[in-house]
Design an enzyme around this catalytic site. Structure first.
Site, PDB file in Angstrom:
ATOM      1  N   CYS A   2      -3.399  21.919 -28.612  1.00  0.00           N
ATOM      2  CA  CYS A   2      -3.540  22.506 -27.341  1.00  0.00           C
ATOM      3  C   CYS A   2      -3.209  24.214 -27.494  1.00  0.00           C
ATOM      4  O   CYS A   2      -2.317  24.266 -28.429  1.00  0.00           O
ATOM      5  CB  CYS A   2      -2.603  22.184 -26.222  1.00  0.00           C
ATOM      6  SG  CYS A   2      -3.258  20.596 -25.703  1.00  0.00           S
ATOM      7  N   GLY A 103       1.805  19.611 -27.171  1.00  0.00           N
ATOM      8  CA  GLY A 103       2.620  18.940 -27.922  1.00  0.00           C
ATOM      9  C   GLY A 103       2.443  17.455 -27.367  1.00  0.00           C
ATOM     10  O   GLY A 103       1.896  17.331 -26.222  1.00  0.00           O
ATOM     11  N   CYS A 256       5.987  21.799 -37.480  1.00  0.00           N
ATOM     12  CA  CYS A 256       4.954  21.009 -38.059  1.00  0.00           C
ATOM     13  C   CYS A 256       4.237  21.870 -39.321  1.00  0.00           C
ATOM     14  O   CYS A 256       3.771  22.919 -39.011  1.00  0.00           O
ATOM     15  CB  CYS A 256       3.910  20.887 -37.031  1.00  0.00           C
ATOM     16  SG  CYS A 256       2.314  20.247 -37.564  1.00  0.00           S
ATOM     17  N   TYR A 262      -3.431  23.415 -42.077  1.00  0.00           N
ATOM     18  CA  TYR A 262      -4.877  23.504 -41.408  1.00  0.00           C
ATOM     19  C   TYR A 262      -4.996  23.970 -39.919  1.00  0.00           C
ATOM     20  O   TYR A 262      -6.218  24.664 -39.685  1.00  0.00           O
ATOM     21  CB  TYR A 262      -5.329  21.887 -41.300  1.00  0.00           C
ATOM     22  CG  TYR A 262      -6.430  21.530 -40.631  1.00  0.00           C
ATOM     23  CD1 TYR A 262      -7.791  21.978 -40.792  1.00  0.00           C
ATOM     24  CD2 TYR A 262      -6.050  20.805 -39.222  1.00  0.00           C
ATOM     25  CE1 TYR A 262      -8.828  21.781 -40.099  1.00  0.00           C
ATOM     26  CE2 TYR A 262      -7.220  20.622 -38.393  1.00  0.00           C
ATOM     27  CZ  TYR A 262      -8.396  21.137 -38.749  1.00  0.00           C
ATOM     28  OH  TYR A 262      -9.508  20.631 -37.860  1.00  0.00           O
ATOM     29  N   CYS A 402      -0.085  11.455 -36.722  1.00  0.00           N
ATOM     30  CA  CYS A 402       0.951  12.254 -35.963  1.00  0.00           C
ATOM     31  C   CYS A 402       1.214  11.634 -34.667  1.00  0.00           C
ATOM     32  O   CYS A 402       0.366  11.317 -33.796  1.00  0.00           O
ATOM     33  CB  CYS A 402       0.268  13.791 -35.622  1.00  0.00           C
ATOM     34  SG  CYS A 402       1.369  14.814 -34.886  1.00  0.00           S
ATOM     35  N   CYS A 453       8.572  19.197 -40.244  1.00  0.00           N
ATOM     36  CA  CYS A 453       8.014  17.950 -40.262  1.00  0.00           C
ATOM     37  C   CYS A 453       7.140  17.664 -41.315  1.00  0.00           C
ATOM     38  O   CYS A 453       6.046  18.381 -41.447  1.00  0.00           O
ATOM     39  CB  CYS A 453       7.672  17.706 -38.901  1.00  0.00           C
ATOM     40  SG  CYS A 453       6.858  16.042 -38.514  1.00  0.00           S
ATOM     41  N   CYS A 456       3.327  13.205 -41.381  1.00  0.00           N
ATOM     42  CA  CYS A 456       2.078  12.529 -41.582  1.00  0.00           C
ATOM     43  C   CYS A 456       2.001  12.227 -43.118  1.00  0.00           C
ATOM     44  O   CYS A 456       0.924  11.726 -43.452  1.00  0.00           O
ATOM     45  CB  CYS A 456       1.036  13.477 -41.089  1.00  0.00           C
ATOM     46  SG  CYS A 456       1.194  15.304 -41.455  1.00  0.00           S
TER      47      CYS A 456
HETATM   48  S1  SF4 Z   1       3.265  14.107 -38.329  1.00  0.00           S
HETATM   49 FE1  SF4 Z   1       2.252  15.799 -39.372  1.00  0.00          FE
HETATM   50  S2  SF4 Z   1       0.825  16.916 -37.984  1.00  0.00           S
HETATM   51 FE2  SF4 Z   1       2.600  15.706 -36.677  1.00  0.00          FE
HETATM   52  S3  SF4 Z   1       4.056  17.320 -36.439  1.00  0.00           S
HETATM   53 FE3  SF4 Z   1       4.656  16.291 -38.226  1.00  0.00          FE
HETATM   54  S4  SF4 Z   1       3.809  17.464 -39.812  1.00  0.00           S
HETATM   55 FE4  SF4 Z   1       2.674  17.871 -38.024  1.00  0.00          FE
END
Ligand code: SF4
Length: 489
Positions: A2, A103, A256, A262, A402, A453, A456
Site C-alpha cells: 500500500c 503494512g 523490509c 523489488y 511475508c 528484515c 522471506c
Molecule cells: S518477510 Fe520479506 S517481504 Fe516481508 S517484510 Fe520481511 S523482507 Fe520484506
C-alpha cells in the site's frame, strides 16, 4: 503493498495528495482514497481502481481544505472491496479521524476476535479497522496519546498517516518495516511512503521517520504561510511546526529488504540509499558470485533492469533490453477462442528476436516466487532462438511468506521452499540458475545504519506470528508508553 501520503498547510492539499498517490501507484492498484479537512469538517472520497480513474475534477472539488491524507491499496489483509478502501474514517468521542495504513498487523485477527467477543462491530475486513477500534476504546484523552495507545497494542508492520480536524499524524512501527518520509513543499509539510512522490510534487525531502517515531503536525503550530526552518525540522522540534515522539520501546531496526530488491520505485531513496544504485550493486555482486560464459545480459523488465546493468558491468557481457514490456496491460484479457501459445506472458513481455537469436543469454530477474512466470519467460526466450539461457536472480531464494505487508503466496506455493536449486533450474528450463547470496545481498544494501528484515529469505521473522500472540490481555490492560518511551521533541 500500500502507499500512504499526507499534507498539511497547502491551499491545494487534496490535489497534491492526488499527485502523491499517482507517484505511489506501483504500491497498490486495487483501491484508493483521499480525506481532507476544511474549517473543522472532514471529507472523504474512496473508490475501487487506479488513481487516474478514481479522482475527477469534481471529486477533488469535494475535498476542500489545507490538509489531506491519501492511500492506495493492494489487499494483503482483507478482501478487495470498497469497504476495505482507505483512508477509513470514523467518529469517536475525540471527534473525527481518518486513517491510512501500509503494512500488515500480525495480531490483527486475534485482536479483532477479542473486540468482536466484546461487542465491537466491524464494517470492513481490513486490519486497519482494528487500529481504529483500539483508538476509539483508548482511555487516553488526547488524540495522539490514544493513537499511540492503539498502535502500542498491535504487532507487525505499520506506516500510518492519520487526519483529524486539527492535526496530521504519522507513525512508523518500532521495527521500521515499511518506509515513511517527511518533506516540505511551499511552506507545507508532506509525508509519503516513498520519496518519488516528493519528486513529482516538487517537495524537498527532509528525512525518513525513525522506526517507532510518531509525528504530530498541528494546524496552529505555526502561523499560516510562515517559512519552515529546515534545520529545526531535521531535529524534529516543536519549533519546526511538528512534534516528534519515540513512545515505544526501541527495537532492532528491521526495514523490509524486499522493498529495496523489488517493491520500491527505482527513483526513490529508501533507508538513506538510492534504490536504483542498490539494485545495480545487487547485480554486480551477483556477477562476481555467479559469472557465466555468455553473449548478452537481458533483464526481465521492470524488476531486473538495474540488476542486469550491474551484472553486465561486473562481467563485461553486453547489456540489451531484449524483452519489451507492454506497460498498458490491464488485469484481465479476453483471449481469442483458439488459444495463443504463452499468451499470458506474451501479452506483457515480447522478445526482440534479433538481439537473442543464436546467442547465449543471461536472463536477470529480481526474484522467483512461484516459478511459473520464469518458466514461461525462459521458454519464450528459447523460442526466440537463444542458444543457451542462464538465469540469474538478484536476491536469495524466496522461501518464506511475508507477514508484514508484501503480498506473497503461501509457503507451499513458493518454488524455492519446496525444490532444490537443481530442481528449480530444471522446472524453469534454464541451462544454469544462480541466486545472489544472503551475505551478498546484505553487503549491497548496508549503507547508513539500516538493518533489514530478511525473513522471506531466511524464515527468521522479527516478531512472533499471529497464533503466538496473546489477545484479551492486550485489549483491556493499559498499554502505556512505559519507561522505555522516549521524547525527542
Ligand atoms: S518477510 Fe520479506 S517481504 Fe516481508 S517484510 Fe520481511 S523482507 Fe520484506
Amino acid at each position: 503493498m500500500c502507499g500512504v501520503f499526507g499534507i498539511m498547510g497547502h491551499p491545494e492539499a487534496s490535489r497534491i495528495a492526488y499527485l502523491g498517490l499517482y507517484a505511489l501507484q506501483h504500491r497498490g492498484q486495487e483501491s484508493g482514497g483521499i480525506a481532507s479537512v476544511d474549517a473543522g469538517a472532514m471529507f472523504v472520497e474512496r473508490g475501487m481502481g487506479q488513481v487516474a480513474d478514481l479522482f475527477t475534477e469534481a471529486c477533488l472539488d469535494r475535498l476542500p481544505g489545507r490538509s489531506a491524507i491519501g492511500h492506495i491499496r493492494y489487499s494483503t489483509s482483507g478482501s478487495s472491496r470498497l469497504q476495505n478502501a482507505q483512508p477509513i474514517r470514523i467518529e469517536s468521542r475525540r471527534g473525527a479521524i481518518a486513517l491510512g495504513h501500509n503494512g500488515n498487523l500480525v495480531n490483527a485477527q486475534a485482536l479483532r476476535k477479542a473486540l468482536e467477543d466484546n461487542g465491537a462491530i466491524f464494517s470492513s475486513t481490513s486490519d486497519t479497522e482494528v487500529v481504529l477500534h483500539l483508538f476509539a476504546r483508548s482511555t487516553e484523552e488526547i488524540v495522539e496519546d490514544a493513537l499511540v495507545d492503539a498502535l502500542g497494542r498491535v504487532q507487525g508492520a505499520h506506516a500510518i498517516t492519520a487526519l483529524t480536524p486539527t492535526q496530521l499524524l504519522a507513525a512508523r512501527d518500532p521495527y521500521g518495516f515499511r518506509p515513511l518520509s517527511i518533506g516540505h513543499l511551499e511552506g507545507a509539510w508532506v509525508l509519503a511512503s516513498e520519496t518519488c512522490a516528493f519528486d513529482l510534487i516538487g517537495a524537498e525531502f527532509v528525512r525518513d521517520l525513525e522506526p517507532g517515531e510518531v509525528i504530530v503536525l498541528s494546524q496552529d503550530a505555526r502561523a499560516e504561510g510562515e517559512a519552515i526552518d529546515i534545520v529545526a525540522a531535521g531535529a524534529g522540534g516543536a519549533a519546526a511546526g511538528y512534534v516528534s515522539h519515540l513512545p515505544w520501546a526501541k527495537q532492532a531496526r528491521k526495514s523490509c529488504i524486499f522493498e529495496q530488491v523489488y517493491f520500491a520505485r527505482p527513483d526513490s531513496r529508501l533507508y538513506g540509499d538510492s534504490v536504483m544504485q542498490a539494485r545495480k550493486r545487487m547485480g554486480s555482486t551477483l556477477g562476481a558470485e555467479a559469472p557465466v560464459e555468455a553473449d548478452v545480459v537481458v533483464p526481465v523488465p521492470d524488476g531486473g533492469v538495474y540488476a542486469a546493468q550491474g551484472y553486465s558491468e561486473a562481467t563485461g557481457i553486453p547489456f540489451e533490453l531484449a524483452l519489451i514490456r507492454n506497460h498498458y496491460v490491464g488485469r484481465t484479457f479476453i483471449e481469442p477462442r483458439q488459444s495463443i501459445r504463452h499468451f499470458g506472458v506474451k501479452v506483457k513481455l515480447n522478445p526482440v528476436e534479433s538481439l537473442i537469436k543464436g546467442r547465449r543469454v543471461v536472463l536477470v530477474d529480481d526474484s522467483i516466487v512461484r516459478g511459473t512466470t520464469s518458466a514461461k519467460i525462459v521458454e519464450m526466450v528459447r523460442a526466440a532462438g537463444a542458444a543457451e539461457v542462464h538465469v540469474r536472480i538478484s536476491s536469495p531464494p524466496y522461501v518464506s511468506s511475508c507477514h508484514y505487508g508484501i503480498d506473497t503466496p503461501r509457503r507451499e506455493d513458493l518454488i524455492a521452499a519446496n525444490l532444490s536449486l537443481e530442481e528449480v533450474r530444471e522446472r524453469i528450463g534454464a541451462d544454469t540458475l544462480a541466486y545472489l547470496s544472503l551475505d551478498g545481498l546484505r553487503q549491497t544494501v548496508t549503507s547508513g545504519e539500516a538493518e533489514y528484515c530478511t525473513a522471506c529469505f531466511t524464515g527468521d521473522y522479527p516478531t512472533p506470528l499471529s497464533d503466538e500472540l496473546s489477545t484479551q490481555m492486550e485489549l483491556f490492560t493499559p498499554a502505556g508508553a512505559g519507561p522505555a518511551g522516549r521524547e525527542i521533541g
